[in-house]
Design a protein around this motif. Structure first.
Motif, PDB file in Angstrom:
ATOM      1  N   ALA A   5      72.799  37.507  79.770  1.00  0.00           N
ATOM      2  CA  ALA A   5      73.078  38.705  78.983  1.00  0.00           C
ATOM      3  C   ALA A   5      71.852  39.244  78.246  1.00  0.00           C
ATOM      4  O   ALA A   5      71.613  40.458  78.285  1.00  0.00           O
ATOM      5  N   PRO A   6      71.037  38.413  77.574  1.00  0.00           N
ATOM      6  CA  PRO A   6      69.870  38.973  76.884  1.00  0.00           C
ATOM      7  C   PRO A   6      68.928  39.736  77.831  1.00  0.00           C
ATOM      8  O   PRO A   6      68.448  40.818  77.493  1.00  0.00           O
ATOM      9  N   GLN A   7      68.712  39.198  79.040  1.00  0.00           N
ATOM     10  CA  GLN A   7      67.854  39.899  80.002  1.00  0.00           C
ATOM     11  C   GLN A   7      68.497  41.206  80.449  1.00  0.00           C
ATOM     12  O   GLN A   7      67.807  42.219  80.601  1.00  0.00           O
ATOM     13  N   LEU A   8      69.813  41.191  80.667  1.00  0.00           N
ATOM     14  CA  LEU A   8      70.509  42.405  81.088  1.00  0.00           C
ATOM     15  C   LEU A   8      70.468  43.470  79.991  1.00  0.00           C
ATOM     16  O   LEU A   8      70.282  44.646  80.270  1.00  0.00           O
ATOM     17  N   ILE A   9      70.641  43.035  78.740  1.00  0.00           N
ATOM     18  CA  ILE A   9      70.564  43.981  77.614  1.00  0.00           C
ATOM     19  C   ILE A   9      69.170  44.594  77.558  1.00  0.00           C
ATOM     20  O   ILE A   9      69.009  45.806  77.433  1.00  0.00           O
ATOM     21  N   GLN A  10      68.157  43.738  77.688  1.00  0.00           N
ATOM     22  CA  GLN A  10      66.782  44.225  77.663  1.00  0.00           C
ATOM     23  C   GLN A  10      66.530  45.204  78.808  1.00  0.00           C
ATOM     24  O   GLN A  10      65.898  46.241  78.626  1.00  0.00           O
ATOM     25  N   GLN A  11      67.045  44.876  79.981  1.00  0.00           N
ATOM     26  CA  GLN A  11      66.891  45.742  81.152  1.00  0.00           C
ATOM     27  C   GLN A  11      67.559  47.101  80.914  1.00  0.00           C
ATOM     28  O   GLN A  11      66.992  48.146  81.225  1.00  0.00           O
ATOM     29  N   ALA A  12      68.767  47.086  80.346  1.00  0.00           N
ATOM     30  CA  ALA A  12      69.501  48.323  80.075  1.00  0.00           C
ATOM     31  C   ALA A  12      68.752  49.191  79.062  1.00  0.00           C
ATOM     32  O   ALA A  12      68.591  50.391  79.255  1.00  0.00           O
ATOM     33  N   VAL A  13      68.280  48.567  77.982  1.00  0.00           N
ATOM     34  CA  VAL A  13      67.577  49.313  76.933  1.00  0.00           C
ATOM     35  C   VAL A  13      66.247  49.852  77.464  1.00  0.00           C
ATOM     36  O   VAL A  13      65.885  50.999  77.193  1.00  0.00           O
ATOM     37  N   THR A  14      65.542  49.046  78.243  1.00  0.00           N
ATOM     38  CA  THR A  14      64.276  49.491  78.828  1.00  0.00           C
ATOM     39  C   THR A  14      64.507  50.714  79.702  1.00  0.00           C
ATOM     40  O   THR A  14      63.744  51.681  79.642  1.00  0.00           O
ATOM     41  N   GLY A  15      65.569  50.695  80.501  1.00  0.00           N
ATOM     42  CA  GLY A  15      65.894  51.838  81.355  1.00  0.00           C
ATOM     43  C   GLY A  15      66.147  53.108  80.554  1.00  0.00           C
ATOM     44  O   GLY A  15      65.656  54.180  80.894  1.00  0.00           O
ATOM     45  N   VAL A  16      66.907  52.966  79.474  1.00  0.00           N
ATOM     46  CA  VAL A  16      67.220  54.128  78.629  1.00  0.00           C
ATOM     47  C   VAL A  16      65.954  54.653  77.954  1.00  0.00           C
ATOM     48  O   VAL A  16      65.704  55.861  77.925  1.00  0.00           O
ATOM     49  N   VAL A  17      65.124  53.743  77.433  1.00  0.00           N
ATOM     50  CA  VAL A  17      63.902  54.157  76.730  1.00  0.00           C
ATOM     51  C   VAL A  17      62.891  54.784  77.703  1.00  0.00           C
ATOM     52  O   VAL A  17      62.187  55.722  77.348  1.00  0.00           O
ATOM     53  N   GLU A  18      62.848  54.292  78.945  1.00  0.00           N
ATOM     54  CA  GLU A  18      61.960  54.905  79.942  1.00  0.00           C
ATOM     55  C   GLU A  18      62.420  56.311  80.269  1.00  0.00           C
ATOM     56  O   GLU A  18      61.609  57.204  80.473  1.00  0.00           O
ATOM     57  N   GLU A  19      63.739  56.498  80.324  1.00  0.00           N
ATOM     58  CA  GLU A  19      64.283  57.822  80.640  1.00  0.00           C
ATOM     59  C   GLU A  19      64.164  58.782  79.453  1.00  0.00           C
ATOM     60  O   GLU A  19      63.952  59.976  79.629  1.00  0.00           O
ATOM     61  N   VAL A  20      64.299  58.254  78.229  1.00  0.00           N
ATOM     62  CA  VAL A  20      64.204  59.068  77.006  1.00  0.00           C
ATOM     63  C   VAL A  20      63.124  58.442  76.113  1.00  0.00           C
ATOM     64  O   VAL A  20      63.433  57.726  75.166  1.00  0.00           O
ATOM     65  N   PRO A  21      61.830  58.720  76.410  1.00  0.00           N
ATOM     66  CA  PRO A  21      60.735  58.079  75.671  1.00  0.00           C
ATOM     67  C   PRO A  21      60.746  58.342  74.162  1.00  0.00           C
ATOM     68  O   PRO A  21      60.187  57.551  73.405  1.00  0.00           O
ATOM     69  N   ALA A  22      61.398  59.402  73.720  1.00  0.00           N
ATOM     70  CA  ALA A  22      61.442  59.711  72.285  1.00  0.00           C
ATOM     71  C   ALA A  22      62.188  58.636  71.500  1.00  0.00           C
ATOM     72  O   ALA A  22      62.031  58.535  70.279  1.00  0.00           O
ATOM     73  N   LEU A  23      62.977  57.794  72.168  1.00  0.00           N
ATOM     74  CA  LEU A  23      63.700  56.719  71.483  1.00  0.00           C
ATOM     75  C   LEU A  23      62.822  55.487  71.267  1.00  0.00           C
ATOM     76  O   LEU A  23      63.164  54.612  70.485  1.00  0.00           O
ATOM     77  N   LYS A  24      61.689  55.414  71.960  1.00  0.00           N
ATOM     78  CA  LYS A  24      60.838  54.220  71.921  1.00  0.00           C
ATOM     79  C   LYS A  24      60.402  53.805  70.509  1.00  0.00           C
ATOM     80  O   LYS A  24      60.503  52.639  70.163  1.00  0.00           O
TER      81      LYS A  24
END
Length: 123
Positions: A5-24
């Motif tokens: 789960a921690p890796q999956l959460i990180q993967q999900a958040v990384t995907g969102v932040v890559e798509e919306v860099p303003a959230l970084k």
């Protein structure tokens, strides 16, 4: 439930932040509750470092709840921001917490999607 789960959460958040860099740069602690068969796993996500730990996240400003099997499916299929937005709108995922943070995130995502639509329209 496996401990991936921690890796999956990180993967999900990384995907969102890559798509919306303003959230970084957003400094935020998020509590994530994944409901499984008869139990619930709780995680703490600290942004911007994207550090995920198995923790109750008592200091979380935002809390996200969803079923574990649904979360796994979303991450496996490389869910985009629009997919996550649909999940929240349909009630498959729920976000609660400090209203200002929730509104800020929603506004940033909305602005990003508007810019993406404009870019596609110009081509």
């Amino acid at each position: 439930m496996s401990s991936d789960a921690p890796q999956l959460i990180q993967q999900a958040v990384t995907g969102v932040v890559e798509e919306v860099p303003a959230l970084k740069p957003l400094k935020l602690v998020v509590g994530i509750d994944l409901h499984g068969r008869g139990d619930m796993q709780q995680f703490r996500l600290e942004m911007p470092d994207m550090a995920v730990t198995k923790d109750i996240a008592a200091d979380a400003r935002v809390r996200i709840e969803m079923r574990r099997d649904f979360f796994n499916l979303m991450v496996e299929h490389g869910a985009k921001v629009a997919d996550w937005e649909q999940a929240f709108n349909e009630g498959r995922a729920k976000a609660t917490g400090v209203q200002q943070y929730l509104q800020l995130i929603a506004r940033v995502v909305e602005k990003h999607q508007e810019r993406a639509r404009l870019r596609r329209a110009h081509h």
